[in-house]
Design a protein around this motif. Structure first.
Motif, mmCIF file in Angstrom:
data_model
loop_
_atom_site.group_PDB
_atom_site.id
_atom_site.type_symbol
_atom_site.label_atom_id
_atom_site.label_comp_id
_atom_site.label_asym_id
_atom_site.label_seq_id
_atom_site.Cartn_x
_atom_site.Cartn_y
_atom_site.Cartn_z
ATOM 1 N N MET A 1 -3.185 -26.761 9.465
ATOM 2 C CA MET A 1 -1.791 -26.445 9.254
ATOM 3 C C MET A 1 -1.674 -25.074 8.597
ATOM 4 O O MET A 1 -2.539 -24.684 7.813
ATOM 5 N N LYS A 2 -0.595 -24.389 8.910
ATOM 6 C CA LYS A 2 -0.312 -23.089 8.316
ATOM 7 C C LYS A 2 1.103 -23.081 7.766
ATOM 8 O O LYS A 2 2.009 -23.650 8.375
ATOM 9 N N ALA B 1 -0.409 -19.983 3.368
ATOM 10 C CA ALA B 1 -1.306 -21.110 3.083
ATOM 11 C C ALA B 1 -1.859 -21.617 4.403
ATOM 12 O O ALA B 1 -1.168 -21.566 5.428
ATOM 13 N N GLU B 2 -3.105 -22.107 4.361
ATOM 14 C CA GLU B 2 -3.729 -22.633 5.577
ATOM 15 C C GLU B 2 -4.762 -23.678 5.205
ATOM 16 O O GLU B 2 -5.609 -23.436 4.342
ATOM 17 N N HIS C 1 4.393 -31.330 4.342
ATOM 18 C CA HIS C 1 2.953 -31.102 4.250
ATOM 19 C C HIS C 1 2.662 -30.480 2.892
ATOM 20 O O HIS C 1 3.219 -29.437 2.547
ATOM 21 N N TYR C 2 1.795 -31.123 2.136
ATOM 22 C CA TYR C 2 1.339 -30.589 0.852
ATOM 23 C C TYR C 2 -0.050 -29.982 1.066
ATOM 24 O O TYR C 2 -0.963 -30.663 1.541
ATOM 25 N N PHE C 3 -0.188 -28.704 0.722
ATOM 26 C CA PHE C 3 -1.422 -27.962 0.924
ATOM 27 C C PHE C 3 -2.281 -28.018 -0.340
ATOM 28 O O PHE C 3 -1.752 -27.864 -1.451
ATOM 29 N N ILE D 1 -3.861 -21.955 -0.763
ATOM 30 C CA ILE D 1 -2.765 -20.985 -0.810
ATOM 31 C C ILE D 1 -3.322 -19.590 -1.073
ATOM 32 O O ILE D 1 -4.341 -19.433 -1.733
ATOM 33 N N LYS D 2 -2.651 -18.593 -0.516
ATOM 34 C CA LYS D 2 -3.055 -17.196 -0.715
ATOM 35 C C LYS D 2 -2.301 -16.663 -1.927
ATOM 36 O O LYS D 2 -1.168 -16.206 -1.830
ATOM 37 N N LYS D 3 -2.947 -16.777 -3.077
ATOM 38 C CA LYS D 3 -2.301 -16.577 -4.379
ATOM 39 C C LYS D 3 -1.633 -15.221 -4.549
ATOM 40 O O LYS D 3 -0.722 -15.082 -5.357
#
Length: 93
Positions: free
Chosen positions: A1-2, A11-12, A23-25, A30-32
């Motif tokens: 998922m993206k 996030a991916e 959807h909880y990643f 996550i790309k902080k």
């Protein structure tokens, strides 16, 4: 998922958890560099108090567009600190 906002993947993960249609990643997905914590909070009766991030991509800001539960109630421990999105963030495969 993206999770995508402003044409940027923020996030991916192949290991999201779906709760109440969101959807909880995992926090490590996550790309902080695109996230800034905010003071906004909400409360869920079974999950606990949610904290929020604003997304900042290419000079644009999406205020309080992502949320997570840093200290969940017992029933929600399996997704503590996982991040979910709204406010125009596209979540797709």
């Amino acid at each position: 998922m993206k999770a995508i906002w402003n044409n940027q993947v923020v996030a991916e993960s192949d290991e999201t958890i779906v709760i109440e249609g969101n959807h909880y990643f995992p926090p490590e997905s996550i790309k902080k560099e695109f996230y800034a914590k905010t003071d906004y909070k909400t409360v869920c009766p079974w999950k606990g108090t949610a904290s929020y991030y604003s997304l900042k991509v290419d000079g644009k800001e999406n205020k309080d567009a992502a949320w997570y539960y840093p200290d969940t109630k017992e029933m929600a421990k399996k997704f503590e600190n996982y991040v979910a999105f709204w406010k125009g963030v596209e979540v797709t495969e």
